[in-house]
Design a protein around this motif. Structure first.
Motif, PDB file in Angstrom:
ATOM      1  N   GLN A  70      52.516  43.188  51.847  1.00  0.00           N
ATOM      2  CA  GLN A  70      53.496  43.091  52.931  1.00  0.00           C
ATOM      3  C   GLN A  70      53.139  44.098  54.009  1.00  0.00           C
ATOM      4  OE1 GLN A  70      57.480  43.496  51.457  1.00  0.00           O
ATOM      5  NE2 GLN A  70      57.115  42.115  49.757  1.00  0.00           N
ATOM      6  N   GLY A  71      53.517  43.786  55.217  1.00  0.00           N
ATOM      7  CA  GLY A  71      53.283  44.696  56.335  1.00  0.00           C
ATOM      8  C   GLY A  71      51.819  45.032  56.513  1.00  0.00           C
ATOM      9  N   ALA A  72      51.557  46.308  56.773  1.00  0.00           N
ATOM     10  CA  ALA A  72      50.190  46.762  57.026  1.00  0.00           C
ATOM     11  C   ALA A  72      49.311  46.660  55.783  1.00  0.00           C
ATOM     12  CB  ALA A  72      50.207  48.209  57.527  1.00  0.00           C
ATOM     13  N   GLU A  73      49.916  46.588  54.610  1.00  0.00           N
ATOM     14  CA  GLU A  73      49.165  46.524  53.359  1.00  0.00           C
ATOM     15  C   GLU A  73      48.831  45.102  52.925  1.00  0.00           C
ATOM     16  OE1 GLU A  73      47.932  49.175  51.536  1.00  0.00           O
ATOM     17  OE2 GLU A  73      48.485  50.163  53.410  1.00  0.00           O
ATOM     18  N   THR A  74      49.197  44.119  53.722  1.00  0.00           N
ATOM     19  CA  THR A  74      49.018  42.728  53.299  1.00  0.00           C
ATOM     20  C   THR A  74      47.564  42.403  53.006  1.00  0.00           C
ATOM     21  OG1 THR A  74      50.956  42.085  54.583  1.00  0.00           O
ATOM     22  CG2 THR A  74      49.480  40.319  53.885  1.00  0.00           C
ATOM     23  N   GLU A  75      46.695  42.607  53.980  1.00  0.00           N
ATOM     24  CA  GLU A  75      45.293  42.232  53.791  1.00  0.00           C
ATOM     25  C   GLU A  75      44.617  43.013  52.670  1.00  0.00           C
ATOM     26  OE1 GLU A  75      41.043  41.681  56.105  1.00  0.00           O
ATOM     27  OE2 GLU A  75      42.811  42.254  57.263  1.00  0.00           O
ATOM     28  N   PRO A  76      44.724  44.357  52.635  1.00  0.00           N
ATOM     29  CA  PRO A  76      44.041  45.066  51.546  1.00  0.00           C
ATOM     30  C   PRO A  76      44.568  44.686  50.157  1.00  0.00           C
ATOM     31  CG  PRO A  76      45.027  46.633  53.101  1.00  0.00           C
ATOM     32  CD  PRO A  76      45.315  45.271  53.603  1.00  0.00           C
ATOM     33  N   MET A  77      45.850  44.433  50.056  1.00  0.00           N
ATOM     34  CA  MET A  77      46.407  44.060  48.752  1.00  0.00           C
ATOM     35  C   MET A  77      45.940  42.671  48.334  1.00  0.00           C
ATOM     36  SD  MET A  77      47.989  46.414  47.311  1.00  0.00           S
ATOM     37  CE  MET A  77      48.691  48.004  47.620  1.00  0.00           C
ATOM     38  N   LEU A  78      45.905  41.723  49.269  1.00  0.00           N
ATOM     39  CA  LEU A  78      45.406  40.389  48.945  1.00  0.00           C
ATOM     40  C   LEU A  78      43.939  40.453  48.533  1.00  0.00           C
ATOM     41  CD1 LEU A  78      47.015  38.190  51.763  1.00  0.00           C
ATOM     42  CD2 LEU A  78      47.614  38.194  49.325  1.00  0.00           C
ATOM     43  N   ARG A  79      43.153  41.208  49.286  1.00  0.00           N
ATOM     44  CA  ARG A  79      41.722  41.334  48.958  1.00  0.00           C
ATOM     45  C   ARG A  79      41.526  42.026  47.605  1.00  0.00           C
ATOM     46  NH1 ARG A  79      38.823  39.195  52.711  1.00  0.00           N
ATOM     47  NH2 ARG A  79      39.468  39.213  54.909  1.00  0.00           N
ATOM     48  N   GLY A  80      42.348  43.011  47.317  1.00  0.00           N
ATOM     49  CA  GLY A  80      42.269  43.697  46.027  1.00  0.00           C
ATOM     50  C   GLY A  80      42.592  42.765  44.868  1.00  0.00           C
ATOM     51  N   ALA A  81      43.637  41.957  45.033  1.00  0.00           N
ATOM     52  CA  ALA A  81      43.995  40.987  43.993  1.00  0.00           C
ATOM     53  C   ALA A  81      42.866  39.982  43.812  1.00  0.00           C
ATOM     54  CB  ALA A  81      45.296  40.280  44.366  1.00  0.00           C
ATOM     55  N   ARG A  82      42.286  39.546  44.917  1.00  0.00           N
ATOM     56  CA  ARG A  82      41.197  38.566  44.834  1.00  0.00           C
ATOM     57  C   ARG A  82      39.989  39.145  44.097  1.00  0.00           C
ATOM     58  NH1 ARG A  82      36.946  35.913  45.779  1.00  0.00           N
ATOM     59  NH2 ARG A  82      36.975  33.776  46.550  1.00  0.00           N
ATOM     60  N   GLU A  83      39.685  40.396  44.381  1.00  0.00           N
ATOM     61  CA  GLU A  83      38.544  41.043  43.742  1.00  0.00           C
ATOM     62  C   GLU A  83      38.723  41.115  42.225  1.00  0.00           C
ATOM     63  OE1 GLU A  83      36.652  45.482  43.707  1.00  0.00           O
ATOM     64  OE2 GLU A  83      37.224  44.666  45.661  1.00  0.00           O
ATOM     65  N   ILE A  84      39.914  41.497  41.795  1.00  0.00           N
ATOM     66  CA  ILE A  84      40.207  41.584  40.363  1.00  0.00           C
ATOM     67  C   ILE A  84      40.040  40.217  39.706  1.00  0.00           C
ATOM     68  CG2 ILE A  84      42.078  41.907  38.688  1.00  0.00           C
ATOM     69  CD1 ILE A  84      43.193  44.067  40.586  1.00  0.00           C
ATOM     70  N   ILE A  85      40.656  39.206  40.297  1.00  0.00           N
ATOM     71  CA  ILE A  85      40.631  37.866  39.711  1.00  0.00           C
ATOM     72  C   ILE A  85      39.226  37.275  39.766  1.00  0.00           C
ATOM     73  CG2 ILE A  85      41.507  35.499  39.952  1.00  0.00           C
ATOM     74  CD1 ILE A  85      43.440  37.642  38.719  1.00  0.00           C
ATOM     75  N   SER A  86      38.496  37.553  40.830  1.00  0.00           N
ATOM     76  CA  SER A  86      37.137  37.032  40.965  1.00  0.00           C
ATOM     77  C   SER A  86      36.245  37.522  39.826  1.00  0.00           C
ATOM     78  CB  SER A  86      36.560  37.443  42.316  1.00  0.00           C
ATOM     79  OG  SER A  86      35.268  36.933  42.464  1.00  0.00           O
ATOM     80  N   GLU A  87      36.383  38.785  39.456  1.00  0.00           N
ATOM     81  CA  GLU A  87      35.582  39.331  38.361  1.00  0.00           C
ATOM     82  C   GLU A  87      35.891  38.626  37.046  1.00  0.00           C
ATOM     83  OE1 GLU A  87      35.596  43.595  37.983  1.00  0.00           O
ATOM     84  OE2 GLU A  87      35.553  43.850  40.161  1.00  0.00           O
ATOM     85  N   ILE A  88      37.180  38.433  36.773  1.00  0.00           N
ATOM     86  CA  ILE A  88      37.577  37.764  35.533  1.00  0.00           C
ATOM     87  C   ILE A  88      37.127  36.300  35.555  1.00  0.00           C
ATOM     88  CG2 ILE A  88      39.547  37.070  34.087  1.00  0.00           C
ATOM     89  CD1 ILE A  88      39.011  40.079  34.076  1.00  0.00           C
ATOM     90  N   SER A  89      37.286  35.660  36.702  1.00  0.00           N
ATOM     91  CA  SER A  89      36.885  34.259  36.848  1.00  0.00           C
ATOM     92  C   SER A  89      35.391  34.093  36.613  1.00  0.00           C
ATOM     93  CB  SER A  89      37.262  33.753  38.245  1.00  0.00           C
ATOM     94  OG  SER A  89      36.805  32.452  38.449  1.00  0.00           O
ATOM     95  N   ASP A  90      34.599  34.969  37.204  1.00  0.00           N
ATOM     96  CA  ASP A  90      33.143  34.900  37.017  1.00  0.00           C
ATOM     97  C   ASP A  90      32.770  35.060  35.540  1.00  0.00           C
ATOM     98  OD1 ASP A  90      32.832  34.555  39.735  1.00  0.00           O
ATOM     99  OD2 ASP A  90      32.208  36.626  40.120  1.00  0.00           O
ATOM    100  N   ALA A  91      33.410  36.006  34.877  1.00  0.00           N
ATOM    101  CA  ALA A  91      33.134  36.220  33.451  1.00  0.00           C
ATOM    102  C   ALA A  91      33.538  34.991  32.635  1.00  0.00           C
ATOM    103  CB  ALA A  91      33.879  37.459  32.954  1.00  0.00           C
ATOM    104  N   TRP A  92      34.689  34.405  32.974  1.00  0.00           N
ATOM    105  CA  TRP A  92      35.161  33.215  32.259  1.00  0.00           C
ATOM    106  C   TRP A  92      34.181  32.050  32.431  1.00  0.00           C
ATOM    107  CZ3 TRP A  92      38.800  32.893  28.689  1.00  0.00           C
ATOM    108  CH2 TRP A  92      39.226  31.630  28.290  1.00  0.00           C
ATOM    109  N   THR A  93      33.674  31.896  33.636  1.00  0.00           N
ATOM    110  CA  THR A  93      32.705  30.829  33.905  1.00  0.00           C
ATOM    111  C   THR A  93      31.429  31.049  33.094  1.00  0.00           C
ATOM    112  OG1 THR A  93      33.608  30.501  36.112  1.00  0.00           O
ATOM    113  CG2 THR A  93      31.392  29.682  35.729  1.00  0.00           C
ATOM    114  N   GLN A  94      30.973  32.287  33.023  1.00  0.00           N
ATOM    115  CA  GLN A  94      29.757  32.600  32.256  1.00  0.00           C
ATOM    116  C   GLN A  94      29.944  32.285  30.769  1.00  0.00           C
ATOM    117  OE1 GLN A  94      26.743  33.332  33.492  1.00  0.00           O
ATOM    118  NE2 GLN A  94      27.730  33.020  35.466  1.00  0.00           N
ATOM    119  N   ILE A  95      31.138  32.572  30.247  1.00  0.00           N
ATOM    120  CA  ILE A  95      31.420  32.268  28.839  1.00  0.00           C
ATOM    121  C   ILE A  95      31.286  30.772  28.602  1.00  0.00           C
ATOM    122  CG2 ILE A  95      33.243  32.193  27.095  1.00  0.00           C
ATOM    123  CD1 ILE A  95      34.265  34.869  28.315  1.00  0.00           C
TER     124      ILE A  95
END
Length: 130
Positions: A102-127
Protein backbone atom coordinates in the motif's frame (compact mmCIF):
# COMPACT_ATOMS: atom_id res chain seq x y z
CA UNK A 1 -11.50 -0.48 -32.45
CA UNK A 2 -10.42 -4.07 -33.09
CA UNK A 3 -8.42 -4.34 -29.89
CA UNK A 4 -11.30 -5.16 -27.51
CA UNK A 5 -12.78 -8.04 -29.53
CA UNK A 6 -9.33 -9.52 -30.19
CA UNK A 7 -8.43 -9.25 -26.52
CA UNK A 8 -11.69 -10.93 -25.49
CA UNK A 9 -11.03 -13.74 -27.98
CA UNK A 10 -7.49 -14.21 -26.71
CA UNK A 11 -8.74 -14.35 -23.11
CA UNK A 12 -11.34 -16.90 -24.13
CA UNK A 13 -8.68 -19.12 -25.73
CA UNK A 14 -6.48 -18.64 -22.66
CA UNK A 15 -9.30 -19.78 -20.39
CA UNK A 16 -9.93 -22.86 -22.51
CA UNK A 17 -6.22 -23.72 -22.40
CA UNK A 18 -6.04 -23.22 -18.64
CA UNK A 19 -9.20 -25.23 -18.01
CA UNK A 20 -7.94 -28.06 -20.24
CA UNK A 21 -4.64 -28.12 -18.38
CA UNK A 22 -6.42 -28.23 -15.03
CA UNK A 23 -8.71 -31.07 -16.11
CA UNK A 24 -5.77 -33.20 -17.26
CA UNK A 25 -3.36 -32.30 -14.43
CA UNK A 26 -2.07 -34.50 -11.65
CA UNK A 27 -1.55 -33.08 -8.14
CA UNK A 28 1.97 -31.81 -8.87
CA UNK A 29 0.84 -30.11 -12.09
CA UNK A 30 -2.11 -28.46 -10.30
CA UNK A 31 0.27 -26.81 -7.85
CA UNK A 32 2.46 -25.74 -10.77
CA UNK A 33 -0.58 -24.12 -12.42
CA UNK A 34 -1.40 -22.37 -9.15
CA UNK A 35 2.12 -20.96 -9.02
CA UNK A 36 1.83 -19.77 -12.63
CA UNK A 37 -1.48 -18.06 -11.90
CA UNK A 38 -0.11 -16.52 -8.70
CA UNK A 39 2.87 -15.02 -10.51
CA UNK A 40 0.59 -13.83 -13.29
CA UNK A 41 -1.65 -12.04 -10.76
CA UNK A 42 1.31 -10.36 -9.10
CA UNK A 43 2.66 -9.29 -12.49
CA UNK A 44 -0.77 -7.88 -13.36
CA UNK A 45 -0.87 -5.98 -10.09
CA UNK A 46 2.52 -4.44 -10.93
CA UNK A 47 1.37 -3.47 -14.43
CA UNK A 48 -1.81 -1.93 -13.05
CA UNK A 49 0.28 0.00 -10.53
CA UNK A 50 2.48 1.34 -13.36
CA UNK A 51 -0.66 2.53 -15.19
CA UNK A 52 -2.09 4.04 -12.02
CA UNK A 53 -5.10 1.72 -12.14
CA UNK A 54 -5.40 1.16 -8.39
CA UNK A 55 -8.76 -0.66 -8.39
CA UNK A 56 -7.38 -3.25 -10.85
CA UNK A 57 -4.15 -3.47 -8.83
CA UNK A 58 -6.11 -4.22 -5.65
CA UNK A 59 -8.21 -6.80 -7.50
CA UNK A 60 -5.13 -8.59 -8.85
CA UNK A 61 -3.50 -8.44 -5.44
CA UNK A 62 -6.61 -9.95 -3.84
CA UNK A 63 -6.64 -12.79 -6.37
CA UNK A 64 -2.97 -13.44 -5.66
CA UNK A 65 -3.77 -13.59 -1.94
CA UNK A 66 -6.56 -16.08 -2.61
CA UNK A 67 -4.16 -18.35 -4.49
CA UNK A 68 -1.59 -18.11 -1.69
CA UNK A 69 -4.26 -19.07 0.83
CA UNK A 70 -5.24 -22.06 -1.32
CA UNK A 71 -1.61 -23.17 -1.57
CA UNK A 72 -1.19 -22.94 2.20
CA UNK A 73 -4.44 -24.81 2.83
CA UNK A 74 -3.30 -27.60 0.52
CA UNK A 75 -0.23 -28.36 2.63
CA UNK A 76 -0.22 -31.76 4.31
CA UNK A 77 1.62 -31.22 7.58
CA UNK A 78 1.34 -34.88 8.59
CA UNK A 79 3.08 -36.22 5.49
CA UNK A 80 5.03 -33.09 4.53
CA UNK A 81 6.73 -32.57 7.88
CA UNK A 82 9.39 -29.87 7.95
CA UNK A 83 8.98 -29.03 4.26
CA UNK A 84 5.27 -28.29 4.72
CA UNK A 85 6.03 -26.13 7.75
CA UNK A 86 8.71 -24.21 5.84
CA UNK A 87 6.37 -23.68 2.88
CA UNK A 88 3.66 -22.38 5.23
CA UNK A 89 6.12 -19.81 6.59
CA UNK A 90 7.13 -18.79 3.05
CA UNK A 91 3.50 -18.49 1.93
CA UNK A 92 2.65 -16.37 4.99
CA UNK A 93 5.60 -14.07 4.34
CA UNK A 94 4.55 -13.62 0.71
CA UNK A 95 0.98 -13.01 1.88
CA UNK A 96 2.17 -10.44 4.42
CA UNK A 97 4.06 -8.62 1.69
CA UNK A 98 1.02 -8.60 -0.58
CA UNK A 99 -1.14 -7.25 2.22
CA UNK A 100 1.45 -4.58 3.05
CA UNK A 101 1.53 -3.42 -0.58
CA UNK A 102 0.00 0.00 0.00
CA UNK A 103 1.09 3.57 -0.56
CA UNK A 104 4.77 4.11 -1.21
CA UNK A 105 5.51 0.49 -0.30
CA UNK A 106 3.25 -1.00 -2.96
CA UNK A 107 5.82 -1.74 -5.64
CA UNK A 108 8.63 -3.03 -3.39
CA UNK A 109 6.23 -5.26 -1.47
CA UNK A 110 4.70 -6.70 -4.65
CA UNK A 111 8.16 -7.33 -6.10
CA UNK A 112 9.29 -8.93 -2.84
CA UNK A 113 6.30 -11.27 -2.80
CA UNK A 114 6.94 -12.16 -6.43
CA UNK A 115 10.58 -12.93 -5.75
CA UNK A 116 9.72 -15.30 -2.90
CA UNK A 117 7.07 -17.13 -4.92
CA UNK A 118 9.23 -17.25 -8.04
CA UNK A 119 11.95 -19.14 -6.17
CA UNK A 120 9.49 -21.71 -4.83
CA UNK A 121 7.79 -22.00 -8.23
CA UNK A 122 11.10 -22.62 -9.99
CA UNK A 123 12.03 -25.31 -7.47
CA UNK A 124 8.60 -26.94 -7.84
CA UNK A 125 8.97 -27.00 -11.63
CA UNK A 126 12.41 -28.61 -11.34
CA UNK A 127 11.00 -31.33 -9.07
CA UNK A 128 8.39 -32.13 -11.72
CA UNK A 129 11.04 -32.56 -14.41
CA UNK A 130 12.88 -35.30 -12.52
Amino acid sequence: MYYAPNRAMAQSYGNVDKNSRIAAANAHELVEIMFEQLLLRIDRALKCLERGDMPAMFQSRARASDILNALEESLDFDRGGEIATTLAVVYREASNRLNAAQGAETEPMLRGAREIISEISDAWTQIGRK
